[in-house]
Design an enzyme around this catalytic site. Structure first.
Site, PDB file in Angstrom:
ATOM      1  N   PRO A 130      43.381 -36.427  40.533  1.00  0.00           N
ATOM      2  CA  PRO A 130      43.439 -37.869  40.822  1.00  0.00           C
ATOM      3  C   PRO A 130      44.608 -38.594  40.148  1.00  0.00           C
ATOM      4  O   PRO A 130      45.158 -39.531  40.710  1.00  0.00           O
ATOM      5  CB  PRO A 130      42.089 -38.384  40.290  1.00  0.00           C
ATOM      6  CG  PRO A 130      41.175 -37.211  40.388  1.00  0.00           C
ATOM      7  CD  PRO A 130      42.030 -36.022  40.097  1.00  0.00           C
ATOM      8  N   SER A 134      51.770 -34.889  42.617  1.00  0.00           N
ATOM      9  CA  SER A 134      52.735 -33.796  42.694  1.00  0.00           C
ATOM     10  C   SER A 134      53.129 -33.253  41.331  1.00  0.00           C
ATOM     11  O   SER A 134      53.848 -32.263  41.247  1.00  0.00           O
ATOM     12  CB  SER A 134      53.995 -34.285  43.437  1.00  0.00           C
ATOM     13  OG  SER A 134      53.677 -34.668  44.766  1.00  0.00           O
ATOM     14  N   THR A 160      41.718 -29.956  50.905  1.00  0.00           N
ATOM     15  CA  THR A 160      41.313 -29.559  52.249  1.00  0.00           C
ATOM     16  C   THR A 160      40.261 -28.459  52.165  1.00  0.00           C
ATOM     17  O   THR A 160      40.417 -27.503  51.402  1.00  0.00           O
ATOM     18  CB  THR A 160      42.537 -29.073  53.049  1.00  0.00           C
ATOM     19  OG1 THR A 160      43.509 -30.114  53.104  1.00  0.00           O
ATOM     20  CG2 THR A 160      42.140 -28.686  54.463  1.00  0.00           C
ATOM     21  N   GLU A 243      53.726 -22.543  51.286  1.00  0.00           N
ATOM     22  CA  GLU A 243      53.057 -23.767  51.735  1.00  0.00           C
ATOM     23  C   GLU A 243      54.049 -24.746  52.357  1.00  0.00           C
ATOM     24  O   GLU A 243      53.774 -25.351  53.393  1.00  0.00           O
ATOM     25  CB  GLU A 243      52.328 -24.433  50.564  1.00  0.00           C
ATOM     26  CG  GLU A 243      51.589 -25.715  50.975  1.00  0.00           C
ATOM     27  CD  GLU A 243      50.848 -26.379  49.833  1.00  0.00           C
ATOM     28  OE1 GLU A 243      50.227 -27.426  50.070  1.00  0.00           O
ATOM     29  OE2 GLU A 243      50.877 -25.842  48.704  1.00  0.00           O
ATOM     30  N   GLY A 365      53.377 -31.793  48.288  1.00  0.00           N
ATOM     31  CA  GLY A 365      54.580 -32.274  47.598  1.00  0.00           C
ATOM     32  C   GLY A 365      55.227 -33.370  48.410  1.00  0.00           C
ATOM     33  O   GLY A 365      55.652 -33.141  49.548  1.00  0.00           O
ATOM     34  N   THR A 366      55.265 -34.567  47.877  1.00  0.00           N
ATOM     35  CA  THR A 366      55.839 -35.689  48.617  1.00  0.00           C
ATOM     36  C   THR A 366      57.334 -35.483  48.836  1.00  0.00           C
ATOM     37  O   THR A 366      58.000 -34.742  48.111  1.00  0.00           O
ATOM     38  CB  THR A 366      55.637 -37.017  47.869  1.00  0.00           C
ATOM     39  OG1 THR A 366      56.384 -36.968  46.640  1.00  0.00           O
ATOM     40  CG2 THR A 366      54.164 -37.269  47.577  1.00  0.00           C
TER      41      THR A 366
END
Length: 388
Positions: A130, A134, A160, A243, A365-366
């Site tokens: 939370p 990243s 997920t 990923e 990862g943004t």
């Protein structure tokens, strides 16, 4: 089909998977999108068809096929227009199961990997926290060794399959004072006392169960440690390449799907006495987005080939996710515009596609984090190396 990467066997596999998805999955998608629950039977059908075992060892029930079967699996899942369903499948098969296969002991593989391949067990990967996002190294969850167990405390979010999975692959700090060098990876059964999950309400990916999970004095047997204690961070970093490439492939595939649908719509839709695909302003915009999608796809294919050959492609996979997800968002936004008011209607596929696509530049990862990783590699000459 591109014969540089795909053989006739690949093409037959694609046809088989496409037919399976149309027959067994598509009729249920709208229901799963509304309920947010993917019914259990479909996991077992995927397992029966071997789709969860594509790249895993035959010893545990897998097919041990090359990486372009995985590429096909990802691309075809994007064509049924449910990012949530696709995510539930690939997060199980390529996030949770990858760690089982790479770091798990033989006993762990027999207990968790083999039934994951058959679809009897569903897994999730728990890394994001939370207050961490990243920043994997800033993880707060701890697993303190106490005799023949580790005691886990902490929380994870945006996971997920985080509510309905049977087991959890989780990262936690076993030596918090050592920072990212004190992180380890474990596998835990869902019904272990002290685990609680809350389902999150999302903008898109509505079919998948995304959860926030808390861990309160959860006892993990020492044999559920995967790999070496303290090696969790390099294990995670090593698999991030896969990923990120997965999300890049997903992006080019959904962009292509959106373009294909939009071209058909434009050929059928008339205005001022002719189909709208005859108007130069729209034709040129389609040319732009189709070109960008094709360039991303070809880069992703080459990167997949290199990954399949055992190369450490963290830079290229990071570029793939950064640029492909941005491209897909733009392409789908443009395609929605070409449909006019119909693009905004839930009866047409672009509305869901736009919502689902928006997660691309955020999850795994943004884009902001990826740019900084690439800047370190390009400007500062930082080198990332695989776990040893």
């Amino acid at each position: 089909m591109n014969n540089t990467y795909f053989t006739e066997e690949h093409n037959l596999f694609r046809k088989s998977l496409s037919d399976f998805l149309q027959k067994e999955v598509v009729p249920h998608i709208d229901k799963w999108e509304k309920t947010g629950t993917i019914e259990r039977f479909i996991w077992e059908k995927f397992g029966e068809m071997g789709f969860f075992g594509i790249n895993y060892p035959e010893k545990y029930g897998g097919l041990d096929l090359d990486i372009f079967y995985t590429v096909i699996f990802l691309e075809e899942l994007q064509k049924i227009n449910s990012g949530g369903f696709a995510a539930a499948m690939w997060a199980h098969a390529y996030l949770a199961m990858t760690h089982l296969n790479k770091e798990g002991s033989h006993e762990i593989k027999e207990k968790y990997l083999a039934p994951s391949i058959t679809g009897e067990k569903i897994g999730c990967l728990c890394i994001t926290e939370p207050f961490g996002g990243s920043d994997v190294a800033g993880m707060k969850s701890t697993a303190v060794k106490n005799g023949d167990h580790y005691i886990l405390n902490g929380s994870k979010t945006f996971i997920t399959n985080g509510v309905y999975s049977d087991y959890l692959v989780i990262a936690a700090k076993t030596s918090p004072e050592e920072g990212n060098k004190g992180m380890s990876i474990f596998v835990i059964d869902r019904d272990t006392p002290g685990i609680a999950s809350t389902k999150l309400d999302k903008l898109g990916w509505r079919a998948s169960d995304t959860g926030e999970i808390s861990f309160t004095d959860v006892k993990i047997p020492v044999e559920n440690l995967m790999g070496e204690e303290g090696k969790g961070f390099p294990y995670i970093m090593q698999h991030f390449a896969l990923e990120r490439l997965i999300m890049g492939i997903n992006a080019h595939a959904r962009a292509e799907s959106a373009i294909e649908y939009t071209l058909q719509y434009m050929s059928d839709r008339t205005a001022f006495g002719r189909s709208i695909d005859k108007f130069q302003a729209l034709r040129h915009r389609i040319a732009d987005i189709a070109s960008e999608a094709e360039m991303c796809k070809q880069f992703n294919y080459l990167t997949a080939q290199r990954l399949g050959n055992g190369e450490y492609v963290v830079k290229e996979a990071t570029m793939s996710k950064l640029l492909s997800t941005k491209m897909a968002d733009n392409a789908i936004n443009e395609c929605l515009q070409f449909l006019g008011g119909y693009g905004y209607m839930e009866d047409y596929p672009l509305a869901r596609m736009l919502r689902d696509s928006r997660l691309g530049p955020i999850g795994g990862g943004t884009s902001e984090i990826l740019r900084e990783i690439l800047a370190k590699m390009i400007i500062d000459k930082k080198e990332y190396k695989p776990a040893t």
